[in-house]
Scaffold this motif. Structure first.
Motif, mmCIF file in Angstrom:
data_model
loop_
_atom_site.group_PDB
_atom_site.id
_atom_site.type_symbol
_atom_site.label_atom_id
_atom_site.label_comp_id
_atom_site.label_asym_id
_atom_site.label_seq_id
_atom_site.Cartn_x
_atom_site.Cartn_y
_atom_site.Cartn_z
ATOM 1 N N GLY A 202 0.812 -1.203 0.000
ATOM 2 C CA GLY A 202 0.000 0.000 0.000
ATOM 3 C C GLY A 202 0.849 1.257 0.000
ATOM 4 O O GLY A 202 1.918 1.297 0.608
ATOM 5 N N LEU A 203 0.364 2.297 -0.700
ATOM 6 C CA LEU A 203 1.015 3.608 -0.675
ATOM 7 C C LEU A 203 0.460 4.415 0.489
ATOM 8 O O LEU A 203 -0.741 4.358 0.790
ATOM 9 N N ASN A 204 1.337 5.197 1.120
ATOM 10 C CA ASN A 204 0.947 6.059 2.226
ATOM 11 C C ASN A 204 1.659 7.401 2.122
ATOM 12 O O ASN A 204 2.686 7.527 1.444
ATOM 13 N N ARG A 205 1.104 8.384 2.798
ATOM 14 C CA ARG A 205 1.673 9.727 2.762
ATOM 15 C C ARG A 205 3.133 9.729 3.211
ATOM 16 O O ARG A 205 3.957 10.460 2.662
ATOM 17 N N ALA A 206 3.473 8.893 4.178
ATOM 18 C CA ALA A 206 4.861 8.829 4.639
ATOM 19 C C ALA A 206 5.800 8.402 3.518
ATOM 20 O O ALA A 206 6.973 8.807 3.493
ATOM 21 N N ASP A 207 5.303 7.594 2.577
ATOM 22 C CA ASP A 207 6.139 7.180 1.447
ATOM 23 C C ASP A 207 6.509 8.383 0.577
ATOM 24 O O ASP A 207 7.648 8.502 0.115
ATOM 25 N N THR A 208 5.539 9.249 0.330
ATOM 26 C CA THR A 208 5.825 10.415 -0.507
ATOM 27 C C THR A 208 6.762 11.381 0.215
ATOM 28 O O THR A 208 7.641 11.988 -0.408
ATOM 29 N N LEU A 209 6.599 11.510 1.528
ATOM 30 C CA LEU A 209 7.499 12.378 2.294
ATOM 31 C C LEU A 209 8.913 11.813 2.284
ATOM 32 O O LEU A 209 9.899 12.567 2.164
ATOM 33 N N GLN A 210 9.046 10.498 2.401
ATOM 34 C CA GLN A 210 10.369 9.874 2.318
ATOM 35 C C GLN A 210 10.983 10.100 0.937
ATOM 36 O O GLN A 210 12.166 10.431 0.818
ATOM 37 N N ARG A 211 10.179 9.931 -0.100
ATOM 38 C CA ARG A 211 10.658 10.151 -1.470
ATOM 39 C C ARG A 211 11.175 11.572 -1.656
ATOM 40 O O ARG A 211 12.161 11.816 -2.347
ATOM 41 N N ALA B 209 2.226 5.295 -10.025
ATOM 42 C CA ALA B 209 1.388 5.158 -8.828
ATOM 43 C C ALA B 209 1.556 6.359 -7.909
ATOM 44 O O ALA B 209 0.576 6.915 -7.388
ATOM 45 N N HIS B 210 2.801 6.787 -7.708
ATOM 46 C CA HIS B 210 3.052 7.946 -6.847
ATOM 47 C C HIS B 210 2.515 9.234 -7.478
ATOM 48 O O HIS B 210 1.997 10.106 -6.769
ATOM 49 N N LEU C 252 -9.756 7.740 -4.218
ATOM 50 C CA LEU C 252 -10.742 7.357 -3.209
ATOM 51 C C LEU C 252 -10.281 6.041 -2.608
ATOM 52 O O LEU C 252 -10.342 5.000 -3.249
ATOM 53 N N GLY C 253 -9.792 6.070 -1.389
ATOM 54 C CA GLY C 253 -9.264 4.867 -0.776
ATOM 55 C C GLY C 253 -7.795 4.686 -1.112
ATOM 56 O O GLY C 253 -7.061 5.637 -1.366
ATOM 57 N N LYS C 254 -7.363 3.433 -1.131
ATOM 58 C CA LYS C 254 -5.943 3.119 -1.220
ATOM 59 C C LYS C 254 -5.447 2.948 -2.656
ATOM 60 O O LYS C 254 -6.147 2.416 -3.512
ATOM 61 N N VAL C 255 -4.223 3.396 -2.877
ATOM 62 C CA VAL C 255 -3.474 3.096 -4.096
ATOM 63 C C VAL C 255 -2.498 1.976 -3.738
ATOM 64 O O VAL C 255 -1.777 2.068 -2.733
ATOM 65 N N ASP D 12 -8.554 2.250 -4.613
ATOM 66 C CA ASP D 12 -8.733 3.171 -5.735
ATOM 67 C C ASP D 12 -8.143 2.589 -7.014
ATOM 68 O O ASP D 12 -8.785 2.588 -8.062
ATOM 69 N N SER D 13 -6.912 2.096 -6.921
ATOM 70 C CA SER D 13 -6.212 1.636 -8.117
ATOM 71 C C SER D 13 -5.054 0.736 -7.729
ATOM 72 O O SER D 13 -4.556 0.787 -6.597
ATOM 73 N N ILE D 14 -4.617 -0.092 -8.687
ATOM 74 C CA ILE D 14 -3.499 -1.013 -8.487
ATOM 75 C C ILE D 14 -2.533 -0.858 -9.657
ATOM 76 O O ILE D 14 -2.942 -0.934 -10.814
ATOM 77 N N TYR D 15 -1.259 -0.650 -9.350
ATOM 78 C CA TYR D 15 -0.217 -0.483 -10.356
ATOM 79 C C TYR D 15 0.812 -1.606 -10.217
ATOM 80 O O TYR D 15 1.127 -2.021 -9.096
ATOM 81 N N PRO D 16 1.390 -2.085 -11.319
ATOM 82 C CA PRO D 16 2.513 -3.015 -11.215
ATOM 83 C C PRO D 16 3.688 -2.352 -10.511
ATOM 84 O O PRO D 16 3.868 -1.130 -10.582
ATOM 85 N N LEU D 17 4.515 -3.144 -9.856
ATOM 86 C CA LEU D 17 5.675 -2.605 -9.153
ATOM 87 C C LEU D 17 6.559 -1.775 -10.076
ATOM 88 O O LEU D 17 7.091 -0.733 -9.671
ATOM 89 N N ALA D 18 6.696 -2.204 -11.322
ATOM 90 C CA ALA D 18 7.542 -1.476 -12.273
ATOM 91 C C ALA D 18 6.998 -0.088 -12.597
ATOM 92 O O ALA D 18 7.734 0.767 -13.098
ATOM 93 N N GLU D 19 5.705 0.146 -12.311
ATOM 94 C CA GLU D 19 5.087 1.444 -12.579
ATOM 95 C C GLU D 19 4.892 2.255 -11.296
ATOM 96 O O GLU D 19 3.957 3.037 -11.158
#
Length: 330
Positions: A38-47, A309-310, A319-322, A298-305
């Protein structure tokens, strides 16, 4: 194995999936073959370089996964919570989820209820742990109380709406559009506030105020959050998307016999996370098994993409989880 790192601070384009050494489970750990993350806001902050990875944790992104048990570390088999090799599980992580394999302390691993799709289960652990730790453990939620949730249609919001509704509370939400508020209503929200057109503090006052406010905004909402509380109310801040500083009138807070708390999850100790996951096991799993609470994807992306996703996550329109599908070559 393939795993995702940020090669420098920046936007989604800095994320790349590269070959990385497969982890080995240490004492008390479970090795999970990752199905989805799952993607989370902390992931984008780390990025972006704004979130320090906890000491001892890998710089591979990802705070929650679903998958199956690949191996057990020393001592795990003696733990009453230990899953079996091959068992479908979901887990809360300090990091490492955007990968084909991840090791995690056994106390942070949960079984996946039979009625839950294993891929969609990847969006449960972090939001469930966040909501339960703040709403139930810190906020001391009781059935019949009114809970105001800011950010109704993100991963935290859609889960919190369902949980409060299932536990017998009254749900108030804020969102930026009629469409988002309608989605929140379908999940169980009863008081719908468009923050672009309405003052949420005034609306809540008309409804007698909130017992608990689950706040993702922080400083810019602090004064109005206090105004929106009823006597004995509790604000629990879990993010500061509106800034880390705000002005607090202690006179109003004292008159209302109210309180303000703030927490983070990622940097907690294994013992603290185990306690939180035990509460999720007790409170949330029965509701997932009965269908009263369900993951919203909300949506599902392959790991390579992962960059795409971000980029989608950053728009704030989900709406909900990516999720990321971490199966490579399957």
């Amino acid at each position: 194995m393939l795993a995702v790192h940020a090669d420098r601070p920046g936007g989604p384009e800095v994320l790349t999936a590269t070959e990385t050494e497969r982890p080995t489970p240490g004492s008390g750990e479970v090795l999970i073959r990752v199905l989805a993350a799952g993607l989370n806001r902390a992931d984008t902050l780390q990025r972006e370089g704004h979130y320090r990875v906890p000491a001892g944790a890998t710089d591979i992104l990802g705070l929650e996964v679903s998958g199956s048990v690949a191996a057990l570390g020393a001592g795990v088999a003696d733990d009453e919570r230990a899953p079996s090799v091959g068992e479908p599980v979901m887990a809360l992580l300090a990091s490492g989820g955007y990968a084909e394999f991840v090791s995690v302390p056994v106390g942070q691993v949960l079984p996946i209820p039979e009625r839950i799709d294993p891929v969609h289960a990847a969006g449960i652990p972090e939001v469930a742990a966040t909501v339960v730790s703040n709403l139930n453990l810190v906020g001391r939620f009781q059935p019949g109380e009114t809970v105001l949730i800011h950010g109704a249609t993100g991963g935290i919001g859609v889960f919190a709406i369902q949980l409060v509704h299932a536990l017998g509370g009254k749900v108030a939400v804020t969102a930026s559009s009629t469409a988002k508020l309608e989605q929140a209503r379908l999940l169980g929200a009863q008081i719908l506030i468009n923050y672009r057109e309405q003052d949420f503090a005034e609306v809540m006052a008309e409804h007698g105020g909130a017992d608990i406010i689950l706040d993702t905004v922080g400083g810019s909402y602090l004064e109005r959050n206090v105004q929106a509380l009823r006597r004995g109310g509790r604000i629990v801040t879990i993010a500061v998307q509106g800034g880390a500083r705000g002005e607090l009138d202690f006179g109003v807070l004292m008159t209302k016999k109210a309180s303000v708390s703030a927490t983070t999850l990622r940097d907690r100790s294994v013992a603290e996370k185990t306690e939180i996951i035990d509460a999720v096991r007790r409170i949330v799993l029965p509701l997932l098994e009965s269908g009263q609470v369900r993951p919203v994807t909300d949506s599902i992306y392959p790991l390579a993409e992962v960059a795409a996703a971000h980029a989608h996550f950053d728009t704030g329109t989900h709406l909900g989880k990516v999720l990321l599908d971490c199966r490579v070559g399957d």
